[in-house]
Structures are given as C-alpha cells and as structure tokens.
Design an enzyme around this catalytic site. Structure first.
Site, short mmCIF file in Angstrom:
data_model
loop_
_atom_site.label_atom_id
_atom_site.label_comp_id
_atom_site.label_asym_id
_atom_site.label_seq_id
_atom_site.Cartn_x
_atom_site.Cartn_y
_atom_site.Cartn_z
N LYS A 59 51.01 79.28 46.32
CA LYS A 59 52.31 79.92 45.43
C LYS A 59 51.80 80.95 44.56
CE LYS A 59 54.71 75.31 44.98
NZ LYS A 59 53.71 74.40 45.17
N LYS A 99 59.65 65.06 49.73
CA LYS A 99 59.02 65.21 48.65
C LYS A 99 59.02 63.24 48.55
CE LYS A 99 59.48 69.25 45.82
NZ LYS A 99 57.39 69.07 45.28
#
Length: 345
Positions: free
Chosen positions: A258, A150
């Site tokens: 997701k 990230k």
C-alpha cells in the site's frame, strides 16, 4: 520557485464498511498542492488513522514543515519524511504531477491512453451473513474473477460457509478467492484455521495474525498449507536492511504493498526489488485514498506489469469522491480518458 500548501479532506463512506479492526464511516486524507510558473501539482497524503505508522499528533506539523521547506532538495525532503510514509507519497505524487503535462497523468501508458486495463479483485466487506452474501453475488455478476473477502469479525464457521457456498458454484479456475484476516487470528489457533481454509482452494490469506509477532509468523509461513501474504507486517519497516531481514526471516509467499503506508513509489520499488530477489510474489492495493491517490497508484501499478489481480477497486466507496476517468468494469480498472477530472476542494 515552488509554493506549497495543504488541505484536510474527509471522505464519507456510502455505507459503513467493516473490518476486523472495526467499522469505517469516514476516512481522513490531506492534499498537498504545489504551484510553480502557472502550473499546479496535486498529491494526496492518505494517512490511515489507527493503521498508519504516521498516525501521530505531529502529522499536521510535519505537513507545515514540508510546505515551508519545499524549496529544499527532493531527496533530502523524502529522507526527512522517513517516519511519515503517507506524506512521502503525497510529496512524490505532487512533484510528479507538477512536472507532468497533465496534473493527473503521472505515468503515461496504454492504461492512460484507455487501450489497456488492470485486473483487480472485488472486495467483500464484513457484515451480516446476508450482507456479505449479497456482495459476493453482486461482484460475481459484475464480472469479477478474483474476490477478496475480509474475515475475522463474525463467526468463523459462518465465514467458512460463505466461502463454501462460492466453491459449490465456482471452482478455483472460475473464481480466485483471497481472504484478509487483518491480524484477527490468535497465534495459537491460526494454523488450525489455515488448514480449514486451505480445503476451500483459496489463493492466499492476508495477515492471519497481528503484525510484530515475527517468530509466530515465521512458523506459520513455514507450516501453512495456504499461501500467506504479509500486509500490515510491512508498516513501519523503513530501511532496506530491515526490509531484507524481515522477508528473509519470515519467508512469506506474498507481500501486499500500500504505497500510502510504505513510503510511496520509492518505498514500494524497494519492497518489490527485495521480494523478487527472494522469490516472493507481490501485488499492490490502495488504502482508501480518494480518486487522486488511487489514480496515482493505478498508473504506477500498471507500469509494473504484474499479472496478478490488484486491489484497486475502492474508488466507488465514497459519497464525496472526485469525478475522474477511473472506471471499474468486468473485474478490471479502466482509464476512460473521455471523462474529465473534477478536483474541487
């Protein structure tokens, strides 16, 4: 006759986990519990506050409505829940659980038989340079051949230096590197940053700019030397027509699914079908569900037989998760069916 109830549950992170949207210490989730003729079905409605399109004041009211109307046709219920993708997923999961021989074996396969595994990426959370470097070292030592880092919350040059330090030791044949900006880059600076990142032989970057900037994202995907994966961009896009329009307009190299954010199994199937028709790659990731949701996503993902590493290594993040057969080992997710479930709310 099916009787339905629900319960809220707060997952506690072992360590505060950083993204460009902020630091996460807890994760709220809800469980849908169905009972019929002595059997039980369990589904997880993994609302993601601040990210889910169904992060709304009437979320619990919709769960109450679902429990009161659980006797209605499943297709009707799923359609009525179109603006609540995490509840759609919880309902799909719970119904599948109720009709299965075992409430947590939703898609029997070689994975649930413990004879095959799912390759996954190792996730590097944001933090200090030392903290991120330690995570990278730990993931490589743990046998991961794909690492996702990230980026976007600390100094960009520091992040570049971290990625360079990996590339000094490992080529792209040794370690596949993905980065996830969570929309942190400004459109005016994004292309230049993507050019710098592309020199590090990365696999892809997730969501370089914030979702909703369709024209800017289209230009980025067209000009970027680094493959772009859409993630948040898919949230809140419900109809097949709108999904087709989005992918055919932006033309990303990948999409990331997701299930809690895109409407569960059916919602994911829809995106995959459209992506494959347009030669767009895809992979599936969890969205910080408990092991109940992660288990359902993993079993569903295995049946899709994707060759890419998936984002399913989040089960060990919480102090109060549920004991289950899922294990991360040598960069893969395994289902050890000698381990029993301990689902106790």
């Amino acid at each position: 006759m099916i009787i339905a109830s629900y319960k809220r549950y707060i997952l506690n992170f072992k360590q505060a986990s950083g993204t460009s949207r902020g630091v996460l210490k807890t994760k709220e989730t809800w469980f849908l519990i169905l009972s019929s003729e002595g059997k039980q079905g369990i589904g997880e409605c993994g609302v993601f506050r601040g990210l889910s399109v169904d992060d709304r004041p009437d979320y619990e009211d919709k769960l109450k409505w679902l429990c009161q109307n659980i006797h209605l046709d499943l297709d009707f219920l799923v359609n009525e829940l179109i603006e609540f993708p995490s509840i759609q997923f919880g309902l799909e999961m719970a119904m599948k659980s109720l009709s299965s021989k075992h409430p947590f074996e939703l898609f029997p396969s070689k994975f649930t038989e413990s004879t095959d595994t799912i390759p996954i990426n190792g996730l590097i959370w944001m933090g200090s340079q030392a903290f991120m470097k330690q995570q990278i070292t730990d993931k490589i030592a743990a046998g991961f051949s794909c690492i996702k880092m990230k980026i976007g919350a600390i100094d960009f040059q520091t992040e570049i230096n971290l990625l360079k330090s990996i590339r000094k030791e490992f080529t792209s044949k040794d370690i596949e590197l993905r980065v996830d900006a969570n929309g942190a880059f400004l459109p005016s600076e994004a292309l230049e940053k993507l050019k710098i990142l592309s020199d590090l032989d990365l696999h892809s970057i997730e969501q370089p700019i914030k979702q909703g900037q369709i024209q800017e994202m289209t230009q980025l995907c067209k000009k970027s030397p680094l493959p772009i994966a859409l993630d948040e961009e898919l949230i809140g896009v419900f109809s097949v027509t709108n999904k087709q329009t989005l992918l055919q307009t932006i033309k990303p190299q990948y999409i990331i699914l997701k299930p809690s954010l895109v409407g569960g199994f059916n919602g994911s199937d829809s995106w995959i079908e459209i992506a494959e028709k347009n030669n767009i790659g895809w992979w599936i990731t969890s969205a910080l569900e408990s092991n109940v949701g992660l288990n359902a996503i993993a079993q569903y993902t295995y049946n899709k037989q994707s060759k890419l590493p998936q984002g399913l290594g989040t089960g060990g993040l919480f102090t109060n998760n549920f004991d289950c057969p899922l294990q991360v080992k040598n960069g893969t997710l395994r289902y050890n069916n000698k381990i029993n479930w301990n689902f106790n709310l």
